[in-house]
Design a protein around this motif. Structure first.
Motif, PDB file in Angstrom:
ATOM      1  N   LEU A 361       0.827  -1.203   0.000  1.00 33.18           N
ATOM      2  CA  LEU A 361       0.000   0.000   0.000  1.00 33.18           C
ATOM      3  C   LEU A 361       0.862   1.255   0.000  1.00 33.18           C
ATOM      4  CD1 LEU A 361      -3.154  -0.440   2.247  1.00 33.18           C
ATOM      5  CD2 LEU A 361      -2.814  -0.890  -0.168  1.00 33.18           C
ATOM      6  N   ASN A 362       1.986   1.204   0.695  1.00 27.58           N
ATOM      7  CA  ASN A 362       2.885   2.353   0.696  1.00 27.58           C
ATOM      8  C   ASN A 362       3.416   2.636  -0.701  1.00 27.58           C
ATOM      9  OD1 ASN A 362       2.561   2.853   3.404  1.00 27.58           O
ATOM     10  ND2 ASN A 362       4.359   1.688   4.034  1.00 27.58           N
ATOM     11  N   GLN A 363       3.603   1.586  -1.516  1.00 28.18           N
ATOM     12  CA  GLN A 363       3.998   1.801  -2.910  1.00 28.18           C
ATOM     13  C   GLN A 363       2.901   2.550  -3.669  1.00 28.18           C
ATOM     14  OE1 GLN A 363       5.868  -1.467  -5.137  1.00 28.18           O
ATOM     15  NE2 GLN A 363       5.876  -2.657  -3.253  1.00 28.18           N
ATOM     16  N   VAL A 364       1.648   2.215  -3.369  1.00 24.64           N
ATOM     17  CA  VAL A 364       0.526   2.895  -4.015  1.00 24.64           C
ATOM     18  C   VAL A 364       0.549   4.380  -3.680  1.00 24.64           C
ATOM     19  CG1 VAL A 364      -1.993   3.100  -4.063  1.00 24.64           C
ATOM     20  CG2 VAL A 364      -0.923   0.842  -4.097  1.00 24.64           C
ATOM     21  N   TRP A 365       0.627   4.693  -2.370  1.00 24.47           N
ATOM     22  CA  TRP A 365       0.614   6.104  -1.964  1.00 24.47           C
ATOM     23  C   TRP A 365       1.830   6.841  -2.528  1.00 24.47           C
ATOM     24  CZ3 TRP A 365      -3.905   5.153  -1.165  1.00 24.47           C
ATOM     25  CH2 TRP A 365      -4.420   4.310  -0.200  1.00 24.47           C
ATOM     26  N   THR A 366       2.982   6.178  -2.519  1.00 16.92           N
ATOM     27  CA  THR A 366       4.202   6.835  -3.010  1.00 16.92           C
ATOM     28  C   THR A 366       4.075   7.183  -4.486  1.00 16.92           C
ATOM     29  OG1 THR A 366       5.571   5.662  -1.392  1.00 16.92           O
ATOM     30  CG2 THR A 366       6.697   6.603  -3.295  1.00 16.92           C
ATOM     31  N   ASN A 367       3.620   6.249  -5.305  1.00 17.64           N
ATOM     32  CA  ASN A 367       3.515   6.503  -6.743  1.00 17.64           C
ATOM     33  C   ASN A 367       2.520   7.612  -7.042  1.00 17.64           C
ATOM     34  OD1 ASN A 367       5.365   4.678  -8.093  1.00 17.64           O
ATOM     35  ND2 ASN A 367       4.101   3.005  -7.356  1.00 17.64           N
TER      36      ASN A 367
END
Length: 466
Positions: A361-367
């Protein structure tokens, strides 16, 4: 020049299962070419209208990335490059250059199309080559995407850590200087003959000022006025150490406090007492700065650990999505400050937890947030709004920016693999593809609406994991 033979074609691993008659057809419809070392085989942007079978020598393909020419791949003997069946590529993305004298077999694109209709095994072999090439290219681009993301995060994190680390080093050095002055100040204070009740009043003032929790925050003008008032009082009483005014103003001392101290310690004793108090206040300030800086470093380290979830299992767990959002904002804080971007949070803190993989999920928010920051960069400033709410059986996150927006004609393509509007070297077009795959893995949805000045991504997760 020696023409390419059937045996040389059969030596190419991708063609080993192709019947001889189909390879003979290929030989009859192509030509052998030789390219000297250092010669360009093709230039960037040329039509992709030929297939090349490398027999001898080596060729490198180079393209521009981040403003610099980089070697993308080296084509070695027994490799196939150029146009392949069903490929959607129309032009070369870089140039090809022989790094050794090369002997190749070249077949025009039109003949490859003809082979699709006539020779199944030959076509299947070349399609397999294409899928292998796509897989290798995708793996390389995914690695590049990770490195781009890691590079941006590490640069921001290094800056974020450098500031408090420098503050600690600077504060420790200044604190050491103040401590070295203590013996001389102690000697001067010990020589004073001050009544115990007056010493108690001095200590009471000092303690009340240093322990004050509701100290007002002064703007630059208010602070300057406070320092001037203190400096005027000091001048009237023959005290020329104006650094005292600056430090005392920070701890909310005023002329009335100095009058109170003066009543306890008349001149010339007041000079010594004020010097001792100034030293104490400076030490208090430096210890406070060191404490705040070390706390900031601890928070950053904690955010990194939570962001990557190094201590978590790979199974989905119930989690609060706000923790991941805030950790991501911490990781990207430097980039947002650099872009003069204000963050507006509208979080529903009563949201139920969702079952998810926190690291993904952190990858989602980061992108998504990183793309929003890039979209606001041309404006020199911007506002990033993040809102969360419960929508019946879904937890929804809305991430909105007031950047340049996504043109309507490409909005349907932004989630496609390798589609990017960024310059070469700044993105690979896999960021939102990663977002899509992760959200699907969590049985959720992601949508985007955009007009110039208002782009909003909506990410929704079901409360149940099915």
């Amino acid at each position: 020049m020696k023409n390419v033979t059937l045996d040389e074609l059969k030596a190419i691993p991708a063609l080993q299962t192709v019947p001889d008659e189909q390879l003979e057809w290929l030989l009859a419809n192509g030509e052998t070419i030789e390219v000297e070392e250092g010669t360009r085989v093709f230039e960037k942007g040329e039509p992709l209208d030929r297939t090349l079978f490398m027999i001898e020598g080596r060729m490198r393909i180079c393209a521009e990335q981040n403003g610099k020419l980089r070697e993308i791949v080296v084509i070695k003997p027994e490799a196939i490059t150029g146009y392949l069946p069903f490929s959607r590529a129309t032009n070369t993305f870089g140039y090809g250059e022989a790094i050794e004298k090369c002997r190749m077999f070249r077949v025009a694109k039109a003949k490859i199309h003809e082979a699709i209709k006539l020779h199944y095994e030959l076509t299947a072999a070349m399609v397999h080559t294409m899928t292998s090439r796509v897989r290798d290219f995708t793996s390389q681009q995914q690695q590049n995407e990770k490195m781009f993301a890691l590079g941006k995060l590490s640069a921001g994190l290094a800056h974020e850590l450098n500031n408090p680390a420098s503050a600690i080093s600077r504060g420790a050095s200044l604190l050491h200087d103040q401590v070295k002055r203590l013996p001389a100040l102690f000697k001067e204070v010990a020589a004073l003959n001050i009544a115990p009740e007056k010493l108690d009043k001095i200590n009471q003032i000092l303690i009340s000022k240093t322990q004050q929790t509701d100290r007002p925050m002064l703007n630059m003008m208010q602070r300057a006025d406070a320092e001037d008032d203190l400096a005027d009082w000091l001048t009237e009483h023959g005290i020329k150490d104006y650094d005292i005014a600056e430090n005392f103003a920070e701890f909310s001392f005023g002329p009335a406090d100095l009058e109170h101290l003066h009543s306890c310690t008349p001149s010339p004793q007041l000079d010594v007492v004020l010097a001792w108090m100034n030293n104490y206040l400076l030490q208090e300030k430096m210890v406070s700065d060191i404490r705040e800086s070390s706390t900031r470093i601890s928070e950053l380290v904690s955010s990194v650990k939570t962001f990557t979830h190094m201590d978590r299992d790979t199974d989905k767990q119930l989690l609060d999505i706000h923790a991941g959002l805030r950790n991501t904002l911490t990781m990207l804080n430097y980039k947002m400050r650099k872009g003069n971007i204000q963050v507006v949070e509208d979080f529903d803190l009563n949201l139920p937890q969702v079952k998810a993989l926190a690291g993904e999920l952190n990858q989602v928010w980061t992108n998504i947030i990183d793309n929003a920051i890039d979209a606001m960069e041309p404006n020199g400033s911007g506002t990033l709004e993040i809102r969360t709410q419960l929508d019946r059986h879904f937890v929804c996150v809305y991430i909105k920016d007031n950047g340049t927006g996504i043109p309507e004609e490409i909005q349907s393509r932004v989630f496609d693999p390798f589609f990017t509007t960024k310059d070469m070297g700044k993105g690979t077009g896999l960021g939102l593809d990663v977002v899509t795959r992760i959200i699907r893995q969590h049985n959720g949805t992601v949508k985007v609406t955009s007009v110039p000045g208002n782009t909003e991504f909506t990410v929704c997760f079901p409360l149940t994991d099915n």
